[in-house]
Design a protein around this motif. Structure first.
Motif, PDB file in Angstrom:
ATOM      1  N   ILE A  78      64.017  77.271  66.550  1.00 34.75           N
ATOM      2  CA  ILE A  78      62.715  77.134  65.059  1.00 34.75           C
ATOM      3  C   ILE A  78      62.650  75.287  65.392  1.00 34.75           C
ATOM      4  CG2 ILE A  78      64.831  76.464  64.218  1.00 34.75           C
ATOM      5  CD1 ILE A  78      63.942  76.984  61.816  1.00 34.75           C
ATOM      6  N   LYS A  79      60.825  75.347  64.667  1.00 40.21           N
ATOM      7  CA  LYS A  79      60.395  74.248  64.747  1.00 40.21           C
ATOM      8  C   LYS A  79      60.578  73.999  63.638  1.00 40.21           C
ATOM      9  CE  LYS A  79      57.093  70.535  66.783  1.00 40.21           C
ATOM     10  NZ  LYS A  79      58.045  69.872  66.255  1.00 40.21           N
ATOM     11  N   ALA A  80      60.573  72.540  62.632  1.00 40.39           N
ATOM     12  CA  ALA A  80      60.578  72.624  61.511  1.00 40.39           C
ATOM     13  C   ALA A  80      59.701  70.853  61.097  1.00 40.39           C
ATOM     14  CB  ALA A  80      61.684  72.178  60.317  1.00 40.39           C
ATOM     15  N   ASP A  81      58.810  71.082  60.322  1.00 39.00           N
ATOM     16  CA  ASP A  81      57.854  69.550  60.063  1.00 39.00           C
ATOM     17  C   ASP A  81      58.056  69.483  58.145  1.00 39.00           C
ATOM     18  OD1 ASP A  81      55.851  71.009  60.252  1.00 39.00           O
ATOM     19  OD2 ASP A  81      55.589  70.490  62.635  1.00 39.00           O
ATOM     20  N   PHE A  82      57.386  68.266  57.491  1.00 37.45           N
ATOM     21  CA  PHE A  82      56.732  68.265  56.735  1.00 37.45           C
ATOM     22  C   PHE A  82      55.882  67.914  56.124  1.00 37.45           C
ATOM     23  CE2 PHE A  82      61.156  66.115  57.255  1.00 37.45           C
ATOM     24  CZ  PHE A  82      60.518  65.126  56.562  1.00 37.45           C
ATOM     25  N   LEU A  83      54.675  68.151  55.044  1.00 37.54           N
ATOM     26  CA  LEU A  83      53.879  66.883  55.151  1.00 37.54           C
ATOM     27  C   LEU A  83      54.256  66.632  53.067  1.00 37.54           C
ATOM     28  CD1 LEU A  83      50.218  67.919  54.898  1.00 37.54           C
ATOM     29  CD2 LEU A  83      50.845  67.584  53.081  1.00 37.54           C
ATOM     30  N   PHE A  84      53.192  65.655  52.384  1.00 41.65           N
ATOM     31  CA  PHE A  84      54.259  65.001  51.416  1.00 41.65           C
ATOM     32  C   PHE A  84      53.161  64.219  50.700  1.00 41.65           C
ATOM     33  CE2 PHE A  84      56.458  62.728  54.409  1.00 41.65           C
ATOM     34  CZ  PHE A  84      56.393  61.306  54.077  1.00 41.65           C
ATOM     35  N   GLN A  85      52.909  64.246  49.565  1.00 36.37           N
ATOM     36  CA  GLN A  85      52.800  63.155  49.063  1.00 36.37           C
ATOM     37  C   GLN A  85      53.270  62.228  48.368  1.00 36.37           C
ATOM     38  OE1 GLN A  85      50.172  65.692  45.934  1.00 36.37           O
ATOM     39  NE2 GLN A  85      47.920  65.180  47.091  1.00 36.37           N
ATOM     40  N   MET A  86      52.639  60.848  47.993  1.00 32.85           N
ATOM     41  CA  MET A  86      53.598  60.049  47.312  1.00 32.85           C
ATOM     42  C   MET A  86      53.393  60.305  46.166  1.00 32.85           C
ATOM     43  SD  MET A  86      54.880  59.341  50.042  1.00 32.85           S
ATOM     44  CE  MET A  86      56.476  58.022  48.986  1.00 32.85           C
ATOM     45  N   TYR A  87      54.442  59.754  45.233  1.00 38.06           N
ATOM     46  CA  TYR A  87      54.199  60.084  43.692  1.00 38.06           C
ATOM     47  C   TYR A  87      53.541  58.424  43.078  1.00 38.06           C
ATOM     48  CZ  TYR A  87      55.191  59.555  38.520  1.00 38.06           C
ATOM     49  OH  TYR A  87      55.913  59.127  37.283  1.00 38.06           O
ATOM     50  N   CYS A  88      52.539  58.227  42.112  1.00 36.39           N
ATOM     51  CA  CYS A  88      52.176  56.343  41.570  1.00 36.39           C
ATOM     52  C   CYS A  88      52.215  56.975  40.266  1.00 36.39           C
ATOM     53  CB  CYS A  88      50.719  56.729  42.121  1.00 36.39           C
ATOM     54  SG  CYS A  88      50.022  55.349  41.415  1.00 36.39           S
ATOM     55  N   GLU A  89      52.716  55.705  40.001  1.00 34.60           N
ATOM     56  CA  GLU A  89      53.067  55.501  38.000  1.00 34.60           C
ATOM     57  C   GLU A  89      51.852  55.326  37.731  1.00 34.60           C
ATOM     58  OE1 GLU A  89      55.780  52.929  35.151  1.00 34.60           O
ATOM     59  OE2 GLU A  89      55.956  53.002  37.436  1.00 34.60           O
ATOM     60  N   GLU A  90      51.799  56.005  36.758  1.00 34.60           N
ATOM     61  CA  GLU A  90      50.170  55.934  35.977  1.00 34.60           C
ATOM     62  C   GLU A  90      50.230  54.251  36.263  1.00 34.60           C
ATOM     63  OE1 GLU A  90      49.189  58.065  32.748  1.00 34.60           O
ATOM     64  OE2 GLU A  90      49.115  59.660  33.777  1.00 34.60           O
ATOM     65  N   VAL A 264      60.105  34.582  47.813  1.00 34.02           N
ATOM     66  CA  VAL A 264      61.048  35.098  47.143  1.00 34.02           C
ATOM     67  C   VAL A 264      60.899  36.366  48.395  1.00 34.02           C
ATOM     68  CG1 VAL A 264      62.535  36.084  45.766  1.00 34.02           C
ATOM     69  CG2 VAL A 264      61.182  33.575  45.890  1.00 34.02           C
ATOM     70  N   SER A 265      61.473  37.268  48.703  1.00 37.65           N
ATOM     71  CA  SER A 265      61.023  38.543  49.363  1.00 37.65           C
ATOM     72  C   SER A 265      61.297  38.821  47.782  1.00 37.65           C
ATOM     73  CB  SER A 265      62.640  38.714  50.368  1.00 37.65           C
ATOM     74  OG  SER A 265      62.096  37.524  51.919  1.00 37.65           O
ATOM     75  N   ARG A 266      60.307  40.263  48.374  1.00 37.41           N
ATOM     76  CA  ARG A 266      60.992  41.328  47.416  1.00 37.41           C
ATOM     77  C   ARG A 266      59.931  43.152  48.265  1.00 37.41           C
ATOM     78  NH1 ARG A 266      61.244  41.407  42.184  1.00 37.41           N
ATOM     79  NH2 ARG A 266      60.680  43.676  40.571  1.00 37.41           N
ATOM     80  N   THR A 267      60.631  43.956  47.594  1.00 41.18           N
ATOM     81  CA  THR A 267      59.902  45.586  47.773  1.00 41.18           C
ATOM     82  C   THR A 267      59.784  45.973  46.983  1.00 41.18           C
ATOM     83  OG1 THR A 267      62.610  46.194  47.631  1.00 41.18           O
ATOM     84  CG2 THR A 267      61.273  45.254  50.252  1.00 41.18           C
ATOM     85  N   GLN A 268      58.838  46.783  47.167  1.00 43.28           N
ATOM     86  CA  GLN A 268      58.224  47.917  46.509  1.00 43.28           C
ATOM     87  C   GLN A 268      57.793  49.268  46.965  1.00 43.28           C
ATOM     88  OE1 GLN A 268      56.511  46.231  43.693  1.00 43.28           O
ATOM     89  NE2 GLN A 268      56.332  47.769  42.727  1.00 43.28           N
ATOM     90  N   ASP A 269      58.495  50.636  46.245  1.00 44.28           N
ATOM     91  CA  ASP A 269      58.464  51.600  46.552  1.00 44.28           C
ATOM     92  C   ASP A 269      57.244  52.608  46.438  1.00 44.28           C
ATOM     93  OD1 ASP A 269      60.990  50.672  48.284  1.00 44.28           O
ATOM     94  OD2 ASP A 269      62.222  51.390  47.282  1.00 44.28           O
ATOM     95  N   PHE A 270      56.758  54.113  47.055  1.00 47.64           N
ATOM     96  CA  PHE A 270      56.246  54.472  46.344  1.00 47.64           C
ATOM     97  C   PHE A 270      57.654  55.550  46.957  1.00 47.64           C
ATOM     98  CE2 PHE A 270      53.108  52.066  46.436  1.00 47.64           C
ATOM     99  CZ  PHE A 270      52.062  52.384  45.445  1.00 47.64           C
ATOM    100  N   THR A 271      57.331  56.791  45.603  1.00 54.83           N
ATOM    101  CA  THR A 271      58.455  57.522  46.285  1.00 54.83           C
ATOM    102  C   THR A 271      58.092  58.929  46.238  1.00 54.83           C
ATOM    103  OG1 THR A 271      59.500  57.968  43.681  1.00 54.83           O
ATOM    104  CG2 THR A 271      59.909  56.230  44.726  1.00 54.83           C
ATOM    105  N   VAL A 272      58.293  60.792  46.559  1.00 51.25           N
ATOM    106  CA  VAL A 272      57.810  62.154  46.775  1.00 51.25           C
ATOM    107  C   VAL A 272      59.232  62.697  45.101  1.00 51.25           C
ATOM    108  CG1 VAL A 272      58.403  63.877  47.352  1.00 51.25           C
ATOM    109  CG2 VAL A 272      57.648  62.371  49.075  1.00 51.25           C
ATOM    110  N   SER A 273      58.267  63.168  44.163  1.00 52.80           N
ATOM    111  CA  SER A 273      58.880  63.736  43.285  1.00 52.80           C
ATOM    112  C   SER A 273      58.411  65.240  42.778  1.00 52.80           C
ATOM    113  CB  SER A 273      58.462  63.115  42.226  1.00 52.80           C
ATOM    114  OG  SER A 273      56.630  62.993  41.569  1.00 52.80           O
ATOM    115  N   LYS A 274      59.127  65.857  41.974  1.00 53.62           N
ATOM    116  CA  LYS A 274      58.328  66.722  41.801  1.00 53.62           C
ATOM    117  C   LYS A 274      57.127  67.491  41.393  1.00 53.62           C
ATOM    118  CE  LYS A 274      62.756  69.120  40.580  1.00 53.62           C
ATOM    119  NZ  LYS A 274      63.753  69.913  40.314  1.00 53.62           N
TER     120      LYS A 274
END
Length: 483
Positions: A78-90, A264-274
């Motif tokens: 079995i070989k498995a992989d995936f495709l996804f979009q990122m959630y963007c807050e309005e 100052v260092s900072r990070t910003q995330d984009f996540t996956v959601s339903k």
């Protein structure tokens, strides 16, 4: 088929009680029956037919996903992989203005729970990331779809060689389990993305901020990512969409209360959601031995691969001359399975099996249904006369049995609509999400109800026993006999 006929209300009541201790069965005329009326009870014995059938694909929209490739001497490759979009807050905007308008770096993180993998955790694997083409992604995606329809496979964005067990992490860090500790460690694959990729997000926000105003606009700007393995075999990582995110690293200028400037260092995330699309792709090979006829067992494998078809010879039942006046009262189904042969990485039985008519499989998953105990049934452990509403367990490891209880409504519905055809039913490995509610304020027991069912993306396999003694089922039916 063997039919027995008994003229007795008492026998019907007793027979139904034996048939199922868990389900409410229709009792025809047992409380308001006139003395001149009697009920004729029929018991018909059938033998189910069982066959292993190929299941090339399953509905791919799910929160679970796997990455990697693994061979098993019984269940193939079995070989498995995936495709996804990122959630963007309005109306998304970077929290601070990056220093000199520059994004320093961007990384894609694939997190996964500790020990949430299959196979050899030290085998080297290579993950490769591709960008999804604009305007081609569809929602009803199946696991055998071709990623070349969605991505330019000649132009990868990034690659990363990894092992599921990251040996660069010390045991002292790995042992920390308190999520509030600053050194809390979660296993992950960190894939460094091109600097230009990260910079394009900030430049788009400055030059075309409307791209971040809605999820639809964001998807048009950034359709998503596809990740697969392009090297290595022997390991599969299992995770969920909530563990995937893009992290942007940047610096910004800050002035403190005393007027001193600092960077100052900072990070910003984009996540996956339903709210966004997450699609999974699976390729199963070397399945031919599973599809060969075996007189004593059939196979079920997940994710996708093969499953078992059960055929009830309902056409024989429908040839009964008085069928139109009979009601199907009981048909109890339980399936036994064989223990796995010992090998290096044993498969476990699927957590749950879903039983439903073969022609209903596609619509069931695409319409996000749950079992209705009429046309679809979920397995349970059967311990202490439990049912799916009293146990959140899908099978009995002690008895090596999947129980389904009284499935007579399924046969009754089939005979009403297709009396001249046999009933083909599929056993599909699924994951089940349940909620519990106490049966009363003072009770310590709980009742369970299903909140979601999805195709299983767990690596699992089982042999269903098909010897004569395990394939016999008894159908209880009844009719009024006016005197």
């Amino acid at each position: 088929m063997k039919t027995n006929r008994v003229l007795s209300v008492i026998f019907l009541t007793a027979a139904l009680a034996v048939s199922s201790c868990n389900d409410t069965l229709t009792m025809v005329g047992t409380t308001v029956q006139p003395p001149e009326d009697l009920i004729t009870v029929f018991t018909d014995t059938f033998r189910l037919k069982a066959q292993t059938v190929r299941m090339d694909s399953i509905f791919a929209k799910a929160t679970n996903c796997m990455l990697g490739e693994m061979y098993d001497p019984v269940y193939g490759t079995i070989k498995a992989d995936f495709l996804f979009q990122m959630y963007c807050e309005e109306g998304f905007r970077f929290s601070e203005t990056p220093y000199e308008g520059k994004i320093d770096s961007t990384a894609l993180f694939i997190m996964y729970p500790a020990s949430s993998w299959y196979g050899d955790s030290l085998t080297p694997m290579q993950a490769t990331v591709y960008r999804v083409k604009p305007g081609v992604l569809k929602r009803n995606f199946y696991t055998n779809d071709n990623p070349e329809l969605y991505c330019d496979m000649s132009n990868p964005l990034a690659t990363k060689v990894y092992t599921a067990h990251d040996q660069t992490i010390s045991d002292s860090i790995r042992a920390i389990t308190d999520s509030y500790d600053v050194n809390y460690y979660t296993p992950n694959i960190r894939i460094q993305m091109p600097v230009s990729f990260g910079q394009s997000f900030y430049d788009e926000m400055v030059n075309n901020p409307a791209s971040f105003d809605t999820q639809k606009a964001f998807n048009e700007f950034f359709p998503g990512l596809y990740i697969t393995t392009t090297f290595g075999s022997g390991n599969l990582i299992r995770t969920t969409g909530e563990y995937l995110f893009l992290r942007f690293y940047y610096r910004y200028a800050e002035t403190d209360v005393e007027g001193n400037d600092s960077i100052v260092s900072r990070t910003q995330d984009f996540t996956v959601s339903k709210e966004v699309i997450q699609l999974n792709r699976l390729t199963n090979s070397n399945l031919e031995p599973l599809l060969e006829y075996h007189p004593d067992y059939t196979y079920i494998k997940s994710p996708a691969g093969v499953c078992t078809r059960l055929t009830l010879p309902a056409s024989e039942f429908s040839r009964q001359p008085d069928l139109i006046n009979r009601y199907i009262n009981g048909l109890t189904l339980k399936l036994r399975y064989l223990p796995e042969d010992e090998r290096l990485y044993n498969y476990f039985p699927p957590e749950y099996l879903l039983l439903l008519p073969e022609d209903s499989v596609k619509s069931f998953f695409e319409n996000i249904k749950v079992e209705d105990n009429s046309t679809s049934f979920i397995s349970y452990d059967g311990n202490s006369y439990s049912s799916a509403t009293t146990s959140p367990i899908g099978y009995s490891s002690y008895a090596r049995t999947y129980y389904f209880g009284n499935i007579s409504p399924l046969l009754q519905n089939h005979l009403a609509n297709n009396p001249d055809e046999d009933l083909n039913m599929m056993l599909i490995p699924v994951t089940r999400t349940v909620s519990a509610s106490s049966s009363s304020y003072y009770s310590t027991s709980s009742s369970y109800y299903t909140t979601a069912i999805a195709n299983s993306f767990d690596l699992a396999g089982v042999k269903i026993r098909t010897e004569d003694e395990y394939m016999k089922v008894v159908v209880l039916s009844s009719k009024f006999d006016n005197r």
